[in-house]
Design a protein around this motif. Structure first.
Motif, mmCIF file in Angstrom:
data_model
loop_
_atom_site.group_PDB
_atom_site.id
_atom_site.type_symbol
_atom_site.label_atom_id
_atom_site.label_comp_id
_atom_site.label_asym_id
_atom_site.label_seq_id
_atom_site.Cartn_x
_atom_site.Cartn_y
_atom_site.Cartn_z
ATOM 1 N N ARG A 11 12.563 7.963 3.999
ATOM 2 C CA ARG A 11 12.062 8.967 3.040
ATOM 3 C C ARG A 11 10.824 8.427 2.338
ATOM 4 N NH1 ARG A 11 17.323 10.426 1.734
ATOM 5 N NH2 ARG A 11 17.445 8.824 0.138
ATOM 6 N N LEU A 12 10.825 7.100 2.090
ATOM 7 C CA LEU A 12 9.695 6.486 1.359
ATOM 8 C C LEU A 12 8.393 6.599 2.131
ATOM 9 C CD1 LEU A 12 11.202 3.142 -0.052
ATOM 10 C CD2 LEU A 12 10.346 5.075 -1.356
ATOM 11 N N VAL A 13 8.499 6.698 3.457
ATOM 12 C CA VAL A 13 7.259 6.707 4.255
ATOM 13 C C VAL A 13 6.965 8.093 4.819
ATOM 14 C CG1 VAL A 13 7.319 4.264 4.858
ATOM 15 C CG2 VAL A 13 8.487 5.933 6.320
ATOM 16 N N GLY A 31 0.989 8.531 -0.255
ATOM 17 C CA GLY A 31 -0.327 8.503 -0.913
ATOM 18 C C GLY A 31 -0.661 7.082 -1.306
ATOM 19 N N TRP A 32 0.374 6.342 -1.764
ATOM 20 C CA TRP A 32 0.122 4.956 -2.211
ATOM 21 C C TRP A 32 -0.427 4.119 -1.056
ATOM 22 C CZ3 TRP A 32 2.774 1.438 0.716
ATOM 23 C CH2 TRP A 32 3.898 1.912 1.405
ATOM 24 N N LEU A 33 0.070 4.417 0.165
ATOM 25 C CA LEU A 33 -0.368 3.606 1.320
ATOM 26 C C LEU A 33 -1.834 3.886 1.623
ATOM 27 C CD1 LEU A 33 0.528 1.742 3.714
ATOM 28 C CD2 LEU A 33 0.754 3.838 5.039
ATOM 29 N N ILE A 34 -2.190 5.162 1.557
ATOM 30 C CA ILE A 34 -3.566 5.534 1.910
ATOM 31 C C ILE A 34 -4.538 4.931 0.894
ATOM 32 C CG2 ILE A 34 -5.147 7.501 2.118
ATOM 33 C CD1 ILE A 34 -2.455 9.003 3.165
ATOM 34 N N THR A 35 -4.118 4.906 -0.401
ATOM 35 C CA THR A 35 -5.051 4.333 -1.414
ATOM 36 C C THR A 35 -5.188 2.823 -1.188
ATOM 37 O OG1 THR A 35 -3.141 4.087 -2.846
ATOM 38 C CG2 THR A 35 -4.520 6.029 -3.189
ATOM 39 N N LEU A 36 -4.110 2.175 -0.697
ATOM 40 C CA LEU A 36 -4.163 0.716 -0.544
ATOM 41 C C LEU A 36 -4.877 0.284 0.725
ATOM 42 C CD1 LEU A 36 -0.560 -0.260 -1.672
ATOM 43 C CD2 LEU A 36 -2.681 -0.980 -2.744
#
Ligand SMILES: CC(=O)c1cc(-c2ccccn2)c2ncccn12
Length: 121
Positions: A106-108, A114-119
């Motif tokens: 669920r987290l991914v 969004g957090w992954l894309i910003t990082l």
């Protein structure tokens, strides 16, 4: 599974470190924190040919062995499916691994990364 001191981190390593922390929070009893040994789980190494645990995953993040999110998720799924393969479905280990797997996936979900894309550039 010895943890090394923190070296320079790539954006992907920082993203995976963040995700790993969130996944570990879903395992408060730390059943998945370290490699399962044959003395706590009789016959484990004969049944589970590709063991995986959070500490090994953290080591692989530190050693930059994951080239992308998919490789990281493959190890996470492996860790959970190992537990569902070795443990009977009425055990705490099986039940925790099933919940962990669903919580982790669920987290991914696309709407949640969004957090992954910003990082990661
Ligand atoms: C993950 C798993 O399959 C597991 C973790 C453990 C475990 C992990 C930490 C402390 C105690 N038990 C375990 N014990 C018996 C059978 C299976 N397990």
């Amino acid at each position: 599974c010895v943890l090394r001191q923190r070296q320079e981190r790539t954006p992907l390593q920082r993203a995976l470190e963040h995700l790993l922390k969130k996944l570990e929070q879903r395992d408060p009893q730390q059943f998945f924190a370290w490699p399962v040994t044959d003395n706590i789980a009789p016959g484990y190494s004969a049944i589970i040919t590709s063991p995986m645990d959070f500490c090994t995953m953290r080591q692989k993040v530190d050693d930059n062995q994951y080239n992308n999110l998919q490789d990281f998720l493959a190890d996470f799924k492996l860790m959970c499916t190992n537990a569902m393969q070795y443990n009977q479905s009425d055990t705490i280990y099986y039940k925790t691994s099933k919940k962990l797997l669903h919580a982790g996936l669920r987290l991914v979900q696309p709407d949640k990364i969004g957090w992954l894309i910003t990082l990661t550039p």
